[in-house]
Design a protein around this motif. Structure first.
Motif, PDB file in Angstrom:
ATOM      1  N   UNK A 123      26.463  16.726   2.553  1.00  0.00           N
ATOM      2  CA  UNK A 123      25.207  15.985   2.520  1.00  0.00           C
ATOM      3  C   UNK A 123      25.050  15.278   1.176  1.00  0.00           C
ATOM      4  N   UNK A 124      24.538  14.043   1.207  1.00  0.00           N
ATOM      5  CA  UNK A 124      24.314  13.297  -0.027  1.00  0.00           C
ATOM      6  C   UNK A 124      23.270  14.004  -0.880  1.00  0.00           C
ATOM      7  N   UNK A 125      23.563  14.175  -2.173  1.00  0.00           N
ATOM      8  CA  UNK A 125      22.644  14.900  -3.050  1.00  0.00           C
ATOM      9  C   UNK A 125      21.643  14.005  -3.763  1.00  0.00           C
ATOM     10  N   UNK A 128      22.916  27.377  -8.362  1.00  0.00           N
ATOM     11  CA  UNK A 128      23.173  27.319  -9.796  1.00  0.00           C
ATOM     12  C   UNK A 128      24.382  28.107 -10.235  1.00  0.00           C
ATOM     13  N   UNK A 129      25.117  28.664  -9.284  1.00  0.00           N
ATOM     14  CA  UNK A 129      26.234  29.523  -9.627  1.00  0.00           C
ATOM     15  C   UNK A 129      27.556  28.806  -9.796  1.00  0.00           C
ATOM     16  N   UNK A 130      27.614  27.517  -9.449  1.00  0.00           N
ATOM     17  CA  UNK A 130      28.865  26.776  -9.565  1.00  0.00           C
ATOM     18  C   UNK A 130      28.570  25.312  -9.810  1.00  0.00           C
ATOM     19  N   UNK A 131      29.607  24.560 -10.191  1.00  0.00           N
ATOM     20  CA  UNK A 131      29.470  23.126 -10.424  1.00  0.00           C
ATOM     21  C   UNK A 131      30.561  22.382  -9.662  1.00  0.00           C
ATOM     22  N   UNK A 132      30.347  21.097  -9.450  1.00  0.00           N
ATOM     23  CA  UNK A 132      31.375  20.247  -8.856  1.00  0.00           C
ATOM     24  C   UNK A 132      31.267  18.853  -9.457  1.00  0.00           C
ATOM     25  N   UNK A 133      32.380  18.137  -9.466  1.00  0.00           N
ATOM     26  CA  UNK A 133      32.442  16.818 -10.110  1.00  0.00           C
ATOM     27  C   UNK A 133      32.849  15.762  -9.100  1.00  0.00           C
ATOM     28  N   UNK A 134      32.214  14.585  -9.201  1.00  0.00           N
ATOM     29  CA  UNK A 134      32.475  13.476  -8.282  1.00  0.00           C
ATOM     30  C   UNK A 134      32.732  12.226  -9.103  1.00  0.00           C
ATOM     31  N   UNK A 141      28.313  10.831  -3.981  1.00  0.00           N
ATOM     32  CA  UNK A 141      28.215  12.259  -4.317  1.00  0.00           C
ATOM     33  C   UNK A 141      27.698  13.074  -3.124  1.00  0.00           C
ATOM     34  N   UNK A 142      28.537  13.960  -2.640  1.00  0.00           N
ATOM     35  CA  UNK A 142      28.191  14.798  -1.499  1.00  0.00           C
ATOM     36  C   UNK A 142      28.311  16.262  -1.883  1.00  0.00           C
ATOM     37  N   UNK A 143      27.368  17.041  -1.416  1.00  0.00           N
ATOM     38  CA  UNK A 143      27.438  18.487  -1.586  1.00  0.00           C
ATOM     39  C   UNK A 143      28.028  19.066  -0.313  1.00  0.00           C
ATOM     40  N   UNK A 144      29.239  19.598  -0.399  1.00  0.00           N
ATOM     41  CA  UNK A 144      29.929  20.077   0.798  1.00  0.00           C
ATOM     42  C   UNK A 144      29.541  21.508   1.170  1.00  0.00           C
ATOM     43  N   UNK A 145      28.514  22.055   0.508  1.00  0.00           N
ATOM     44  CA  UNK A 145      28.043  23.397   0.851  1.00  0.00           C
ATOM     45  C   UNK A 145      26.952  23.350   1.911  1.00  0.00           C
ATOM     46  N   UNK A 146      26.880  22.239   2.627  1.00  0.00           N
ATOM     47  CA  UNK A 146      25.850  22.046   3.646  1.00  0.00           C
ATOM     48  C   UNK A 146      26.123  22.952   4.840  1.00  0.00           C
ATOM     49  N   UNK A 147      25.194  23.861   5.110  1.00  0.00           N
ATOM     50  CA  UNK A 147      25.379  24.782   6.230  1.00  0.00           C
ATOM     51  C   UNK A 147      24.013  25.317   6.636  1.00  0.00           C
ATOM     52  N   UNK A 148      23.772  25.370   7.921  1.00  0.00           N
ATOM     53  CA  UNK A 148      22.474  25.855   8.371  1.00  0.00           C
ATOM     54  C   UNK A 148      22.523  26.195   9.854  1.00  0.00           C
ATOM     55  N   UNK A 149      21.689  27.146  10.259  1.00  0.00           N
ATOM     56  CA  UNK A 149      21.499  27.488  11.664  1.00  0.00           C
ATOM     57  C   UNK A 149      20.000  27.536  11.936  1.00  0.00           C
ATOM     58  N   UNK A 150      19.584  26.906  13.004  1.00  0.00           N
ATOM     59  CA  UNK A 150      18.163  26.858  13.348  1.00  0.00           C
ATOM     60  C   UNK A 150      17.943  27.425  14.740  1.00  0.00           C
ATOM     61  N   UNK A 151      16.890  28.214  14.878  1.00  0.00           N
ATOM     62  CA  UNK A 151      16.442  28.711  16.168  1.00  0.00           C
ATOM     63  C   UNK A 151      15.010  28.231  16.369  1.00  0.00           C
ATOM     64  N   UNK A 152      14.755  27.578  17.493  1.00  0.00           N
ATOM     65  CA  UNK A 152      13.422  27.053  17.772  1.00  0.00           C
ATOM     66  C   UNK A 152      13.006  27.431  19.186  1.00  0.00           C
ATOM     67  N   UNK A 153      11.737  27.796  19.347  1.00  0.00           N
ATOM     68  CA  UNK A 153      11.197  28.156  20.650  1.00  0.00           C
ATOM     69  C   UNK A 153       9.873  27.437  20.858  1.00  0.00           C
ATOM     70  N   UNK A 154       9.662  26.921  22.064  1.00  0.00           N
ATOM     71  CA  UNK A 154       8.440  26.202  22.408  1.00  0.00           C
ATOM     72  C   UNK A 154       7.891  26.715  23.734  1.00  0.00           C
ATOM     73  N   UNK A 185      12.182  17.308  -1.514  1.00  0.00           N
ATOM     74  CA  UNK A 185      13.425  17.932  -1.068  1.00  0.00           C
ATOM     75  C   UNK A 185      14.026  18.642  -2.275  1.00  0.00           C
ATOM     76  N   UNK A 186      14.110  19.968  -2.251  1.00  0.00           N
ATOM     77  CA  UNK A 186      14.545  20.719  -3.435  1.00  0.00           C
ATOM     78  C   UNK A 186      16.012  20.542  -3.783  1.00  0.00           C
ATOM     79  N   UNK A 187      16.785  19.868  -2.906  1.00  0.00           N
ATOM     80  CA  UNK A 187      18.219  19.724  -3.139  1.00  0.00           C
ATOM     81  C   UNK A 187      18.614  18.303  -3.541  1.00  0.00           C
ATOM     82  N   UNK A 188      17.632  17.426  -3.769  1.00  0.00           N
ATOM     83  CA  UNK A 188      17.927  16.044  -4.115  1.00  0.00           C
ATOM     84  C   UNK A 188      17.689  15.794  -5.606  1.00  0.00           C
TER      85      UNK A 188
END
Length: 427
Positions: free
Chosen positions: A87-89, A105-111, A116-129, A244-247
Motif C-alpha cells: 500500500x502507498x504510504x 516502529x520496529x523496522x525500517x525500509x528504503x525506497x 513508496x509502498x509498504x509491503x506489510x499490508x495485511x488485514x482480515x475483516x468480518x462483517x455482519x448485517x 489515516x495513521x499510516x500515511x
C-alpha cells in the motif's frame, strides 16, 4: 501485521444498503416466484480484486433473505475478506533514497526511484448485517437494521431505521432513513501525532473514536410500465478521528528532493527520512445525490445511474454508471458495464511540503495529507457479467471487470482486475 484504512467505500452506503432491502424489487432486482415465497433466498459470491504490484483482496459473501406471510422481510448478510500486498504510504516518488519506519516502529525500509509502498499490508475483516422490514399499513412500511464490522485495528457498530411510504397506487415510494455508526480505531503502534516526524515516534496510547450520522431521503417513481426512476439525497456528518495513521507527507527542499529528519532536530534513521505524519480535520460533512433510471425493453434492461458528492473538505465527485442486460433464450443473459468516476482534490491535499510550509502548518496546526485518494482522481471500470437462470430460480453468474485509475501523482496510477462468481438458490 499492518492494517490500513484503504478500503474503498461509498458515502452513506450502510444506510442505503439497509433501506434498499425494502425497495430493490421496484428497481428490477430479482423477485421470488410464487413457489418460493416461503423459502429462504440465498445469494453467495466470491470476489477477487487484484491491483498490479499492490493490493489483492478475496471476499466471500453470503446473504439470506426471507419473506414471511405477513409481508415482512428479514435479510442477513455475512462478509469475510482478506487483503494482502503493498500500500502507498503517502510519500513522493524520488530518485533520491527515502527511509521509512514500519507502523510498529520496529523496522525500517528504503525506497529509491519508485512509488513508496509498504509491503506489510495485511488485514482480515468480518462483517455482519441484519435488516428487517415490516408493514405498518397497506401503504406504510418500517425498516430497521444492525451492522457490525471488525478488522485488525478497526471496529464498527451501526444501526439504521427508515420509513417507506407508498403513494399513487404504489407507483410512488417515499423513503426516509436515519443511521448511526460508531467506529473505534486502534492503529498498530499507536496513533501518531499529526505533523510530527516519523522518527520521533510521538504516538498516543489507546484508541481513537469516530461517529457518523446519516440521513437519507429518496423517491422511487414508476413512470410507465417499462420505465422506473429513483432519486436519493444523502447527508452524512462525521466527527472524531479521520486521519489515516499510516500515511506520511514528504518534506522537500527547493529542488523537490526529500530532506533529512536530523536537519530538523529529529532522530536519524536513514537517508531522506524527513517524513511527517499526516493530519486531517476532525469532522466531515458530505452531501450526495443519486439518480437512477431503469428501462425495460421487450426483453433487455438498461440501467443508468449518476451520483454527485461534495463535502466541506473541498472534494467534489461525479459518478456515471451504465449497465445493459441482454436477455437470451433458456435463461442466459449478458450484461456489459461501464463506470466513470471523477474527483477533485481536498483543500489540504499536498503531494509534499517544504520546510517553510511545514513550519507554517505546525504553527497553525493546519491539516495536510498526501494520500492520493484525496487528490484529483479519474477512474474507469468496464467489463461484463454473464449468467444463467433456471426455472427453479437458481442463478449462476460470472463478473469480469477492469479498473484503471489516474491522477496527479505517480501513486494514483494503478490498474486492477475484478472477478466475481455468484450463485443464487432457494431453500
Amino acid at each position: 501485521m499492518k492494517k490500513t484504512l484503504d478500503r474503498k467505500t461509498v458515502d452513506g452506503k450502510k444506510l442505503a444498503a439497509g433501506l434498499a432491502a425494502a425497495t430493490c424489487s421496484l428497481l428490477g432486482q430479482p423477485v421470488m416466484a410464487q413457489d418460493t415465497a416461503d423459502a429462504w433466498q440465498f445469494d453467495s459470491a466470491v470476489l477477487y480484486y487484484s491491483e498490479q504490484d499492490r493490493v489483492t483482496a478475496v471476499e466471500p459473501v453470503v446473504r439470506g433473505k426471507k419473506q414471511f406471510q405477513d409481508e415482512s422481510e428479514l435479510e442477513l448478510k455475512l462478509t469475510l475478506d482478506t487483503l494482502t500486498g503493498a500500500s502507498h504510504n503517502g510519500a513522493i516518488t524520488s530518485d533520491k533514497p527515502q527511509t521509512f519506519t514500519s507502523p510498529s516502529g520496529g523496522s525500517t525500509y528504503e525506497v529509491t526511484n519508485e512509488v513508496p509502498l509498504d509491503d506489510a499490508f495485511k488485514d482480515t475483516r468480518v462483517a455482519a448485517n441484519m435488516q428487517y422490514t415490516r408493514p405498518f399499513t397497506r401503504t406504510l412500511r418500517w425498516t430497521g437494521g444492525l451492522n457490525f464490522s471488525n478488522e485488525y485495528d478497526f471496529t464498527s457498530l451501526g444501526l439504521n431505521a427508515g420509513l417507506l411510504w407508498d403513494l399513487n397506487n404504489k407507483n410512488t415510494t417515499l423513503t426516509f432513513g436515519l443511521a448511526h455508526e460508531a467506529d473505534t480505531i486502534d492503529p498498530v503502534g499507536g496513533a501518531p501525532v499529526g505533523l510530527t516526524f516519523q522518527t520521533e515516534e510521538d504516538k498516543t496510547d489507546g484508541t481513537e473514536d469516530r461517529s457518523i450520522n446519516d440521513f437519507l431521503f429518496g423517491v422511487t417513481q414508476v413512470i410507465n410500465r417499462r420505465w422506473i426512476m429513483q432519486f436519493n439525497y444523502n447527508l452524512s456528518v462525521s466527527d472524531g478521528y479521520h486521519t489515516d495513521p499510516y500515511k506520511v507527507v514528504t518534506v522537500v527542499d527547493a529542488n523537490g528532493d526529500p530532506l533529512e529528519a536530523e536537519s530538523f532536530g529529529a532522530a536519524d534513521i536513514g537517508a531522506g527520512d524527513a517524513q511527517i505524519f499526516e493530519l486531517r480535520p476532525d469532522s466531515r460533512t458530505k452531501n450526495a445525490i443519486y439518480w437512477e433510471n431503469r428501462y425495460h425493453f421487450n426483453r433487455d434492461v438498461l440501467a443508468v445511474g449518476y451520483r454527485f458528492m461534495s463535502d466541506d473538505w473541498g472534494i467534489s465527485s461525479h459518478t456515471v454508471d451504465v449497465k445493459y442486460r441482454f436477455q437470451f433464450d433458456n435463461g442466459w443473459y449478458l450484461q456489459p458495464h461501464v463506470r466513470w468516476y471523477d474527483q477533485g482534490e481536498a483543500d489540504f491535499y499536498r503531494e509534499s511540503v517544504t520546510a517553510a510550509e511545514l513550519t507554517d502548518l505546525q504553527n497553525s496546526e493546519s491539516e495536510v495529507s498526501a494520500d492520493y485518494r484525496l487528490g484529483n482522481l479519474t477512474d474507469t471500470t468496464y467489463g461484463f457479467k454473464v449468467g444463467k437462470e433456471w426455472d427453479n430460480n437458481q442463478q449462476l453468474s460470472l463478473r469480469v471487470e477492469s479498473f484503471t485509475q489516474g491522477g496527479d501523482s505517480d501513486a494514483s496510477e494503478l490498474d486492477a482486475l475484478i472477478t466475481q462468481v455468484g450463485y443464487t438458490f432457494y431453500w
